[in-house]
Design a protein around this motif. Structure first.
Motif, PDB file in Angstrom:
ATOM      1  N   ALA A  47       0.822  -1.208   0.000  1.00  0.00           N
ATOM      2  CA  ALA A  47       0.000   0.000   0.000  1.00  0.00           C
ATOM      3  C   ALA A  47       0.857   1.260   0.000  1.00  0.00           C
ATOM      4  O   ALA A  47       0.645   2.169  -0.807  1.00  0.00           O
ATOM      5  N   TYR A  48       1.830   1.323   0.910  1.00  0.00           N
ATOM      6  CA  TYR A  48       2.663   2.518   0.997  1.00  0.00           C
ATOM      7  C   TYR A  48       3.474   2.715  -0.283  1.00  0.00           C
ATOM      8  O   TYR A  48       3.559   3.833  -0.818  1.00  0.00           O
ATOM      9  N   ASP A  49       4.085   1.641  -0.786  1.00  0.00           N
ATOM     10  CA  ASP A  49       4.891   1.749  -2.005  1.00  0.00           C
ATOM     11  C   ASP A  49       4.030   2.176  -3.195  1.00  0.00           C
ATOM     12  O   ASP A  49       4.475   2.942  -4.055  1.00  0.00           O
ATOM     13  N   THR A  50       2.803   1.671  -3.258  1.00  0.00           N
ATOM     14  CA  THR A  50       1.898   2.050  -4.348  1.00  0.00           C
ATOM     15  C   THR A  50       1.550   3.527  -4.279  1.00  0.00           C
ATOM     16  O   THR A  50       1.553   4.235  -5.297  1.00  0.00           O
ATOM     17  N   LEU A  51       1.242   4.013  -3.081  1.00  0.00           N
ATOM     18  CA  LEU A  51       0.943   5.437  -2.914  1.00  0.00           C
ATOM     19  C   LEU A  51       2.141   6.298  -3.306  1.00  0.00           C
ATOM     20  O   LEU A  51       1.990   7.336  -3.968  1.00  0.00           O
ATOM     21  N   LYS A  52       3.318   5.867  -2.909  1.00  0.00           N
ATOM     22  CA  LYS A  52       4.531   6.602  -3.258  1.00  0.00           C
ATOM     23  C   LYS A  52       4.735   6.629  -4.768  1.00  0.00           C
ATOM     24  O   LYS A  52       5.073   7.676  -5.348  1.00  0.00           O
ATOM     25  N   PHE A  53       4.505   5.490  -5.406  1.00  0.00           N
ATOM     26  CA  PHE A  53       4.644   5.384  -6.857  1.00  0.00           C
ATOM     27  C   PHE A  53       3.674   6.325  -7.570  1.00  0.00           C
ATOM     28  O   PHE A  53       4.059   7.093  -8.463  1.00  0.00           O
ATOM     29  N   VAL A  54       2.414   6.283  -7.176  1.00  0.00           N
ATOM     30  CA  VAL A  54       1.389   7.099  -7.839  1.00  0.00           C
ATOM     31  C   VAL A  54       1.632   8.577  -7.590  1.00  0.00           C
ATOM     32  O   VAL A  54       1.552   9.388  -8.509  1.00  0.00           O
ATOM     33  N   HIS A  95      -5.038   3.507 -12.892  1.00  0.00           N
ATOM     34  CA  HIS A  95      -4.130   2.757 -13.767  1.00  0.00           C
ATOM     35  C   HIS A  95      -2.727   2.705 -13.156  1.00  0.00           C
ATOM     36  O   HIS A  95      -2.083   1.642 -13.148  1.00  0.00           O
ATOM     37  N   LEU A  96      -2.255   3.839 -12.646  1.00  0.00           N
ATOM     38  CA  LEU A  96      -0.936   3.860 -12.014  1.00  0.00           C
ATOM     39  C   LEU A  96      -0.881   2.923 -10.815  1.00  0.00           C
ATOM     40  O   LEU A  96       0.135   2.267 -10.572  1.00  0.00           O
ATOM     41  N   LYS A  97      -1.986   2.852 -10.084  1.00  0.00           N
ATOM     42  CA  LYS A  97      -2.058   1.960  -8.926  1.00  0.00           C
ATOM     43  C   LYS A  97      -1.849   0.507  -9.349  1.00  0.00           C
ATOM     44  O   LYS A  97      -1.029  -0.219  -8.747  1.00  0.00           O
ATOM     45  N   PHE A  98      -2.572   0.070 -10.390  1.00  0.00           N
ATOM     46  CA  PHE A  98      -2.442  -1.320 -10.810  1.00  0.00           C
ATOM     47  C   PHE A  98      -1.100  -1.576 -11.495  1.00  0.00           C
ATOM     48  O   PHE A  98      -0.555  -2.671 -11.402  1.00  0.00           O
ATOM     49  N   LEU A  99      -0.572  -0.551 -12.170  1.00  0.00           N
ATOM     50  CA  LEU A  99       0.768  -0.676 -12.740  1.00  0.00           C
ATOM     51  C   LEU A  99       1.784  -0.886 -11.623  1.00  0.00           C
ATOM     52  O   LEU A  99       2.657  -1.761 -11.717  1.00  0.00           O
ATOM     53  N   ALA A 100       1.672  -0.098 -10.553  1.00  0.00           N
ATOM     54  CA  ALA A 100       2.590  -0.234  -9.422  1.00  0.00           C
ATOM     55  C   ALA A 100       2.511  -1.627  -8.823  1.00  0.00           C
ATOM     56  O   ALA A 100       3.536  -2.246  -8.517  1.00  0.00           O
ATOM     57  N   GLN A 101       1.315  -2.132  -8.669  1.00  0.00           N
ATOM     58  CA  GLN A 101       1.151  -3.458  -8.075  1.00  0.00           C
ATOM     59  C   GLN A 101       1.750  -4.541  -8.957  1.00  0.00           C
ATOM     60  O   GLN A 101       2.319  -5.517  -8.455  1.00  0.00           O
ATOM     61  N   ARG A 102       1.649  -4.390 -10.285  1.00  0.00           N
ATOM     62  CA  ARG A 102       2.298  -5.354 -11.189  1.00  0.00           C
ATOM     63  C   ARG A 102       3.809  -5.303 -11.006  1.00  0.00           C
ATOM     64  O   ARG A 102       4.486  -6.328 -10.989  1.00  0.00           O
ATOM     65  N   ILE A 103       4.331  -4.074 -10.884  1.00  0.00           N
ATOM     66  CA  ILE A 103       5.774  -3.916 -10.727  1.00  0.00           C
ATOM     67  C   ILE A 103       6.258  -4.570  -9.443  1.00  0.00           C
ATOM     68  O   ILE A 103       7.226  -5.339  -9.436  1.00  0.00           O
ATOM     69  N   PHE A 104       5.566  -4.291  -8.331  1.00  0.00           N
ATOM     70  CA  PHE A 104       6.013  -4.799  -7.036  1.00  0.00           C
ATOM     71  C   PHE A 104       5.804  -6.299  -6.900  1.00  0.00           C
ATOM     72  O   PHE A 104       6.481  -6.960  -6.121  1.00  0.00           O
ATOM     73  N   LYS A 105       4.846  -6.832  -7.650  1.00  0.00           N
ATOM     74  CA  LYS A 105       4.603  -8.275  -7.610  1.00  0.00           C
ATOM     75  C   LYS A 105       5.389  -9.016  -8.689  1.00  0.00           C
ATOM     76  O   LYS A 105       5.212 -10.208  -8.891  1.00  0.00           O
ATOM     77  N   GLU A 113      13.183   7.502 -14.988  1.00  0.00           N
ATOM     78  CA  GLU A 113      14.270   7.770 -14.048  1.00  0.00           C
ATOM     79  C   GLU A 113      13.792   7.610 -12.599  1.00  0.00           C
ATOM     80  O   GLU A 113      14.486   7.023 -11.767  1.00  0.00           O
ATOM     81  N   TYR A 114      12.604   8.148 -12.332  1.00  0.00           N
ATOM     82  CA  TYR A 114      12.033   8.063 -10.983  1.00  0.00           C
ATOM     83  C   TYR A 114      11.777   6.614 -10.580  1.00  0.00           C
ATOM     84  O   TYR A 114      12.146   6.180  -9.486  1.00  0.00           O
ATOM     85  N   ILE A 115      11.178   5.853 -11.490  1.00  0.00           N
ATOM     86  CA  ILE A 115      10.827   4.458 -11.178  1.00  0.00           C
ATOM     87  C   ILE A 115      12.081   3.602 -11.014  1.00  0.00           C
ATOM     88  O   ILE A 115      12.166   2.765 -10.114  1.00  0.00           O
ATOM     89  N   GLU A 116      13.073   3.819 -11.882  1.00  0.00           N
ATOM     90  CA  GLU A 116      14.315   3.046 -11.765  1.00  0.00           C
ATOM     91  C   GLU A 116      15.047   3.372 -10.465  1.00  0.00           C
ATOM     92  O   GLU A 116      15.576   2.476  -9.793  1.00  0.00           O
ATOM     93  N   LYS A 117      15.061   4.655 -10.092  1.00  0.00           N
ATOM     94  CA  LYS A 117      15.769   5.072  -8.884  1.00  0.00           C
ATOM     95  C   LYS A 117      15.071   4.571  -7.623  1.00  0.00           C
ATOM     96  O   LYS A 117      15.720   4.035  -6.712  1.00  0.00           O
ATOM     97  N   GLU A 118      13.741   4.726  -7.567  1.00  0.00           N
ATOM     98  CA  GLU A 118      13.003   4.418  -6.348  1.00  0.00           C
ATOM     99  C   GLU A 118      12.588   2.951  -6.243  1.00  0.00           C
ATOM    100  O   GLU A 118      12.486   2.409  -5.143  1.00  0.00           O
ATOM    101  N   PHE A 119      12.324   2.300  -7.404  1.00  0.00           N
ATOM    102  CA  PHE A 119      11.723   0.964  -7.368  1.00  0.00           C
ATOM    103  C   PHE A 119      12.493  -0.086  -8.165  1.00  0.00           C
ATOM    104  O   PHE A 119      12.040  -1.226  -8.286  1.00  0.00           O
ATOM    105  N   LYS A 120      13.629   0.314  -8.761  1.00  0.00           N
ATOM    106  CA  LYS A 120      14.490  -0.639  -9.488  1.00  0.00           C
ATOM    107  C   LYS A 120      13.708  -1.363 -10.585  1.00  0.00           C
ATOM    108  O   LYS A 120      13.778  -2.587 -10.730  1.00  0.00           O
ATOM    109  N   TYR A 121      12.965  -0.615 -11.361  1.00  0.00           N
ATOM    110  CA  TYR A 121      12.143  -1.217 -12.415  1.00  0.00           C
ATOM    111  C   TYR A 121      12.167  -0.299 -13.631  1.00  0.00           C
ATOM    112  O   TYR A 121      12.219   0.925 -13.506  1.00  0.00           O
TER     113      TYR A 121
END
Length: 271
Positions: A168-175, A203-213, A245-253
């Protein structure tokens, strides 16, 4: 079953017939009971089979929180979707601790603003509604007045209990990071209550969840739209570069083309 330890009128520990350590909750189940007494199984509302690595912490928690907090927590736990009654989720323990600390903070006039509250209301509306119900239970049973911010925190506990991680927290941060980049790149103040923006955030929420899973997504038929959408707005290239750049830096994706296409499709409806 035989009572092993009595925590309060509504909670006790026992060993089940098959030898498992368990915590039993039920209205009046511990009233006038002593260790060694027979448990009135008709009063059992919940049985939590405590895992070894959590048992000590959970037992300590029961010893240090008020019966009112435990009663409120037990009632709130019933709100959790698909709760199977087994105490194998650290999120439940975390929720009980949070409720206890939130009440203590309020008594000491210490308030913790929830800066993510607007996002929680949009992205986790069902969980937030459960959080508001939980807030009513706490305020009634514990004679306190927790603010709406706490409903947001409780909503995140509900989300994490269903995912068994910090999703939940990571998804909120991502969005939130992705939305802030929209404002930065396009110079646009988004109406976060508009249908288009809500769809984009969803959409960003479900994208984040795909990334983290670690889920992959492929749709080769849409890749040909990529160049067209990039030229749809002069800032699209800059936004995608900064977003990656943001996603690679914060979430390694690193986003793939289908994912970027869907982001641009939603942006087109907003811009």
């Amino acid at each position: 079953m035989i009572a092993v330890k009595i925590f309060n009128n509504n909670a006790l520990s026992t060993v089940t017939d098959d030898g498992k350590d368990a915590i039993i909750l039920g209205l009046g189940i511990g009233f006038n009971k002593r260790p060694g007494d027979q448990v009135n199984e008709d009063k059992i509302e919940k049985i939590y089979y405590v895992q070894d690595d959590m048992q000590t912490k959970f037992l300590e928690l029961l010893n240090n929180i008020s019966p009112e907090v435990m009663d409120a927590s037990n009632e709130i736990i019933r709100l959790i979707p698909n709760n199977d009654g087994k105490f194998n989720n650290k999120g439940i323990l975390s929720l009980i601790e949070h409720i206890s600390f939130a009440i203590e903070r309020t008594k000491n006039n210490v308030f913790l603003p929830n800066l993510m509250l607007p996002d929680i209301k949009v992205m986790y509306s069902k969980e937030f509604e459960l959080g508001m119900n939980a807030l009513s239970i706490i305020n009634k049973r514990c004679q306190t007045n927790l603010p709406e911010d706490e409903a947001g925190y409780i909503a995140l506990h509900f989300v994490n209990m269903q995912s068994n991680d910090n999703l939940a927290y990571d998804t909120l941060k991502f969005v939130r990071g992705s939305m802030d980049l929209v404002k930065e790149c396009y110079g646009l103040e988004l109406d976060e209550l508009s249908l288009s923006t809500i769809r984009f955030m969803t959409h960003l929420k479900f994208l984040a969840q795909r990334i983290f899973k670690k889920e992959t997504y492929e749709d080769e038929k849409m890749v040909e739209m990529y160049v067209y959408l990039l030229t749809k707005h002069p800032k699209n290239v800059e936004y995608l570069e900064k977003l990656n750049e943001y996603i690679e830096k914060e979430f390694k994706y690193k986003l793939d083309k289908p994912e970027m296409i869907y982001i641009l499709l939603h942006l087109t409806k907003i811009l």
